[in-house]
Design an enzyme around this catalytic site. Structure first.
Site, mmCIF file in Angstrom:
data_model
loop_
_atom_site.group_PDB
_atom_site.id
_atom_site.type_symbol
_atom_site.label_atom_id
_atom_site.label_comp_id
_atom_site.label_asym_id
_atom_site.label_seq_id
_atom_site.Cartn_x
_atom_site.Cartn_y
_atom_site.Cartn_z
ATOM 1 N N LYS A 26 -13.138 -4.705 -3.757
ATOM 2 C CA LYS A 26 -12.719 -4.223 -2.176
ATOM 3 C C LYS A 26 -13.143 -2.732 -2.069
ATOM 4 O O LYS A 26 -12.636 -1.703 -3.251
ATOM 5 C CB LYS A 26 -11.357 -4.519 -2.166
ATOM 6 C CG LYS A 26 -11.059 -4.081 -0.381
ATOM 7 C CD LYS A 26 -9.610 -4.133 0.274
ATOM 8 C CE LYS A 26 -10.077 -3.669 1.790
ATOM 9 N NZ LYS A 26 -8.318 -3.616 2.019
ATOM 10 N N LYS A 64 -31.427 5.609 26.955
ATOM 11 C CA LYS A 64 -32.545 5.089 27.945
ATOM 12 C C LYS A 64 -33.402 5.756 27.648
ATOM 13 O O LYS A 64 -35.003 5.009 27.432
ATOM 14 C CB LYS A 64 -32.291 4.591 28.961
ATOM 15 C CG LYS A 64 -31.442 3.317 28.979
ATOM 16 C CD LYS A 64 -31.364 2.556 30.332
ATOM 17 C CE LYS A 64 -29.798 1.714 30.094
ATOM 18 N NZ LYS A 64 -29.779 0.937 31.411
ATOM 19 N N THR A 115 -26.924 17.251 38.624
ATOM 20 C CA THR A 115 -28.264 18.375 38.093
ATOM 21 C C THR A 115 -29.031 17.882 38.990
ATOM 22 O O THR A 115 -29.803 17.511 38.628
ATOM 23 C CB THR A 115 -28.512 17.871 36.989
ATOM 24 O OG1 THR A 115 -27.433 17.698 35.607
ATOM 25 C CG2 THR A 115 -28.934 19.131 36.199
ATOM 26 N N ARG A 147 1.079 -1.291 -0.369
ATOM 27 C CA ARG A 147 0.415 -0.271 -0.063
ATOM 28 C C ARG A 147 0.754 1.521 0.092
ATOM 29 O O ARG A 147 2.024 1.032 0.916
ATOM 30 C CB ARG A 147 -0.796 -0.418 1.420
ATOM 31 C CG ARG A 147 -1.947 1.144 1.374
ATOM 32 C CD ARG A 147 -2.891 0.867 -0.046
ATOM 33 N NE ARG A 147 -4.113 -1.137 0.965
ATOM 34 C CZ ARG A 147 -4.500 -1.261 0.289
ATOM 35 N NH1 ARG A 147 -3.924 -1.120 -1.483
ATOM 36 N NH2 ARG A 147 -4.965 -2.218 0.825
ATOM 37 N N GLY A 175 -31.878 6.951 33.616
ATOM 38 C CA GLY A 175 -32.395 5.536 33.035
ATOM 39 C C GLY A 175 -32.035 4.080 34.037
ATOM 40 O O GLY A 175 -33.531 4.175 34.825
ATOM 41 N N ASP A 216 -34.634 -3.534 33.760
ATOM 42 C CA ASP A 216 -33.222 -2.963 34.882
ATOM 43 C C ASP A 216 -33.786 -3.204 36.209
ATOM 44 O O ASP A 216 -33.474 -3.212 36.638
ATOM 45 C CB ASP A 216 -32.668 -1.342 35.124
ATOM 46 C CG ASP A 216 -32.117 -1.716 33.670
ATOM 47 O OD1 ASP A 216 -30.859 -2.650 33.062
ATOM 48 O OD2 ASP A 216 -31.953 -0.284 32.665
ATOM 49 N N HIS A 224 -10.142 2.808 -1.152
ATOM 50 C CA HIS A 224 -9.873 3.201 0.556
ATOM 51 C C HIS A 224 -11.000 4.779 0.510
ATOM 52 O O HIS A 224 -10.186 5.821 -0.404
ATOM 53 C CB HIS A 224 -8.787 3.198 1.238
ATOM 54 C CG HIS A 224 -8.613 1.703 0.989
ATOM 55 N ND1 HIS A 224 -7.907 1.243 -0.051
ATOM 56 C CD2 HIS A 224 -9.001 0.487 1.794
ATOM 57 C CE1 HIS A 224 -7.750 0.448 0.265
ATOM 58 N NE2 HIS A 224 -8.158 -0.186 1.463
HETATM 59 P P1 NAP Z 1 -28.149 7.768 32.252
HETATM 60 O O1 NAP Z 1 -29.335 7.229 31.869
HETATM 61 O O2 NAP Z 1 -26.762 8.529 30.662
HETATM 62 O O3 NAP Z 1 -27.392 8.777 33.079
HETATM 63 C C1 NAP Z 1 -26.428 8.913 34.080
HETATM 64 C C2 NAP Z 1 -26.411 9.349 35.562
HETATM 65 O O4 NAP Z 1 -25.327 9.985 36.086
HETATM 66 C C3 NAP Z 1 -27.006 10.643 34.994
HETATM 67 O O5 NAP Z 1 -27.655 10.818 36.586
HETATM 68 C C4 NAP Z 1 -25.603 11.947 35.314
HETATM 69 O O6 NAP Z 1 -26.231 12.776 35.910
HETATM 70 C C5 NAP Z 1 -25.345 10.852 35.974
HETATM 71 N N1 NAP Z 1 -23.622 10.874 36.109
HETATM 72 C C6 NAP Z 1 -22.953 11.112 34.617
HETATM 73 N N2 NAP Z 1 -21.609 11.102 34.940
HETATM 74 C C7 NAP Z 1 -21.513 12.066 35.720
HETATM 75 C C8 NAP Z 1 -19.979 13.009 36.704
HETATM 76 N N3 NAP Z 1 -18.971 12.429 36.141
HETATM 77 N N4 NAP Z 1 -20.451 12.641 38.068
HETATM 78 C C9 NAP Z 1 -21.913 12.766 38.389
HETATM 79 N N5 NAP Z 1 -23.057 12.090 37.503
HETATM 80 C C10 NAP Z 1 -22.724 11.892 36.802
HETATM 81 O O7 NAP Z 1 -27.509 6.741 32.256
HETATM 82 P P2 NAP Z 1 -27.484 5.101 32.889
HETATM 83 O O8 NAP Z 1 -28.294 3.911 31.460
HETATM 84 O O9 NAP Z 1 -28.869 5.387 33.670
HETATM 85 O O10 NAP Z 1 -26.917 4.427 33.074
HETATM 86 C C11 NAP Z 1 -26.026 4.990 33.707
HETATM 87 C C12 NAP Z 1 -24.683 4.147 34.830
HETATM 88 O O11 NAP Z 1 -24.890 2.343 35.318
HETATM 89 C C13 NAP Z 1 -23.679 3.387 33.920
HETATM 90 O O12 NAP Z 1 -22.659 3.388 33.901
HETATM 91 C C14 NAP Z 1 -24.206 1.816 33.750
HETATM 92 O O13 NAP Z 1 -23.286 1.277 32.815
HETATM 93 C C15 NAP Z 1 -24.756 1.446 35.085
HETATM 94 N N6 NAP Z 1 -26.333 0.583 33.937
HETATM 95 C C16 NAP Z 1 -25.835 -0.787 35.008
HETATM 96 C C17 NAP Z 1 -26.430 -1.710 34.549
HETATM 97 C C18 NAP Z 1 -26.845 -3.162 34.954
HETATM 98 O O14 NAP Z 1 -26.815 -4.037 35.155
HETATM 99 N N7 NAP Z 1 -24.935 -3.097 36.174
HETATM 100 C C19 NAP Z 1 -28.040 -1.030 34.420
HETATM 101 C C20 NAP Z 1 -27.802 -0.481 33.777
HETATM 102 C C21 NAP Z 1 -26.785 0.820 33.508
HETATM 103 P P3 NAP Z 1 -26.775 14.161 35.073
HETATM 104 O O15 NAP Z 1 -28.476 13.854 35.691
HETATM 105 O O16 NAP Z 1 -26.157 15.816 35.807
HETATM 106 O O17 NAP Z 1 -26.476 14.063 33.796
#
Ligand code: NAP
Length: 557
Positions: A166, A341, A439, A80, A417, A379, A139
């Protein structure tokens, strides 16, 4: 000179598709390349691509002979130039001479860039190279062109006389890949017409002349890959849509083009050999999404129970656009994670009442009868039952009909979510719920919706109205790679009897470690992960989830 007869033109036995897996070999010396070709063979590749431009020195006759004579896999030679994204910056004639020599020595494939393909073919006209297939490639490192432009590009490449077309483009959005799939499918349904024994090219003959033609479907071998993280599905689903070849690397990160997965992932994470045209596609939609263990879990379960599905990472920027673009019945179900979500709720045609109350969807299925998108939330069941089990284990070791959450003060960190699911679930079980969020307005909104109190994240350290509270982190604080972060100071953890963390990479977060040291029961995000995955599996397949199998698989990781 003739070469040893190593005709490996089809993938290994037992495969459900014809897509070859090719390992790019990027060595500085021939010796290193030979070792890597052996490794590629041992690990299950079908073809090795010798990137001549990665060699620090080259003696074409000696090096090509050494590689071709002792090959253990079919070899593709690529040299290449820098002007097409490669590393070669020397004399153009010498470069093309080396490729011609590779043909003379019996290379299985060579790759020639479209820009020089006509001149290259002119230079070999009249010579016969029985064995070598010529891949003519193009490419684009900036973007993926429109469907019309891609179609024109295919036609231009075919017009050179290429044995294999390709095209590699770049994904600026995951929806770019859909155009590549369209072209791939189309390229296989090109029709050549045979005129009573004499093959004629379509278009060269007047089809209304009254002669009898037999239509034969012929495959135009086509390699169509979309580079970059957002193009990853092109490298996996090409096996479903009929791509001729895909690339898998020997080592993670040692790639010849951006976004290449490893050979091991193609073979064992995605079970690429088992992907067939009728394989159902599932995936996790998120941004970021690479941390998710869902692809490992679902693909392994699908393989163990013999379910015809493949589960991929879907790095999605705009959910509505993604769902609009991938609207065919091939794409059957999606898990949804950060940050989509809540948007998912709006994108579904119908939403399950629980998901509606929570205000978040983490599972979407395409209903087979009418193609409508139905949203669910799995969840909350996963998380709440894991927390209940944790409390029961600590307090009385058995289960009763009354939830151990009843009457407890339940502090949820986060209002996204997962936060909504936990808050809704805890309220349903009779807990008093408090939301703490970065927030504050979102915390307030959620608290008002479920009938609870709201705090800011900075209030959390000094919040201890009573002992024996329950804490659930539902933010991504502490998730890889920022594993030293934690949402609350260690000294404040002594007021909690149980601490749950939704983050599951790593399994034991700093929050959980400090909670355990403070005497609290801990419940990991992995428990929630499995709980929500059972529900998703049942929605995806209509089959009961093999729970023991799920647990066994997750214990390995
Ligand atoms: P999401 O809807 O984007 O919500 C994120 C939340 O985290 C919001 O309340 C946000 O606050 C807050 N946040 C993000 N970054 C932050 C930071 N640096 N400092 C303070 N607060 C912060 O996300 P989600 O889907 O709910 O997921 C949240 C977490 O749960 C992820 O880590 C995900 O991997 C985990 N999770 C795990 C499972 C499991 O099966 N174990 C299932 C679902 C989710 P603001 O409102 O201020 O933005």
């Amino acid at each position: 000179m003739d070469s040893p007869n190593v005709l490996f033109t089809a993938p290994s036995a037992g495969t459900k598709n014809a897509t070859l897996i090719c390992v790019p070999i990027m060595g500085e010396t021939i010796e290193k390349m030979k070792i890597d070709v052996q490794k590629a063979k041992a690990e299950g590749a079908d073809v090795a691509e010798i990137r001549l431009d990665s060699l620090s020195n080259i003696d074409p006759y000696q090096d090509l002979t050494a590689l071709i004579q002792h090959r253990v896999l079919p070899l593709l030679f690529t040299y290449r130039p820098k002007w097409e994204g490669g590393m070669y910056d020397g004399d153009e004639n010498k470069r093309l001479d080396a490729l011609r020599l590779a043909m003379e020595l019996g290379a299985d494939y060579i790759d020639v860039e479209l820009q020089v393909a006509h001149a290259f073919y002119d230079s070999i006209r009249g010579k016969t190279f029985n064995k070598t297939k010529v891949i003519v490639s193009s490419h684009n490192y900036q973007l993926t062109p429109s469907i019309e432009d891609l179609g024109n590009l295919v036609a231009r490449i075919q017009a050179t006389g290429a044995d294999i077309v390709k095209i590699a483009t770049t994904a600026t959005d995951i929806t770019d890949v859909a155009r590549m799939f369209q072209i791939m499918v189309h390229s296989q349904s090109m029709v050549k017409r045979k005129l009573m024994g004499n093959s004629v090219e379509e278009g060269r003959t007047n089809m209304s002349s009254g002669y009898i033609y037999e239509e034969i479907r012929t495959e135009v071998p086509f390699i169509g890959l979309v580079m970059g993280d957002r193009g990853l599905i092109s490298r996996i689903l090409c096996a479903k849509f009929g791509g001729y070849l895909t690339f898998g690397t020997l080592e993670s990160g040692v790639v010849s083009a951006p976004g290449q997965p490893t050979l091991q992932d193609l073979l064992y994470l995605y079970n690429l050999r088992q992907v067939a045209p009728d394989t159902k596609v599932y995936g996790i939609i998120g941004k970021p999404v690479g941390h998710s263990k869902s692809p490992i879990l679902f693909n392994e379960v699908f393989k163990s129970v013999g379910y015809n599905g493949v589960y991929v990472f879907l790095l999605v920027d705009d959910l509505a656009n993604f769902l609009r673009t991938y609207s065919s019945t091939d794409f059957v179900g999606f898990s949804v994670t950060i940050p989509h979500k809540e948007a998912a709720l709006e994108c579904c045609d119908e939403v399950d009442p629980v998901a509606k109350s929570i205000g978040a969807v983490n599972c979407i299925i395409r209903r087979p009868t009418d193609g409508k998108l139905i949203g669910y939330n799995t969840d909350y069941v996963g998380a709440i039952s894991a927390i209940e089990d944790g409390l029961r284990g600590k307090h009385n070791g058995g289960s009763t009909n009354i939830s151990p959450l009843a009457g407890k003060l339940f502090v949820v960190i986060g209002a996204g979510g997962a936060g909504k699911a936990l808050a809704y679930g805890a309220k349903e079980k009779g807990a008093r719920v408090v939301i703490a969020n970065r927030t504050y307005d979102r915390a307030r909104e959620l608290a008002d919706a479920i009938g609870g109190d709201a705090l800011t994240l900075s209030d959390l350290d000094s919040y201890h109205p009573e002992d024996s509270m329950i804490l659930a982190n539902t933010t991504s604080i502490g998730m890889q790679p920022k594993v030293d972060d934690t949402p609350i100071s260690k000294h404040a953890l002594k007021y909690y009897t149980l601490v749950f963390d939704a983050v599951y990479t790593p399994k034991i977060t700093r929050l959980l470690k400090e909670a355990e040291e403070s005497g609290a029961t801990i419940v990991t995000g992995l428990e929630m992960f499995m709980g929500q995955a059972y529900g998703q599996y049942e929605n995806f397949t209509g089959l009961p989830a093999p729970k023991e199998l799920f647990r066994k698989i997750m214990e390995k990781y």
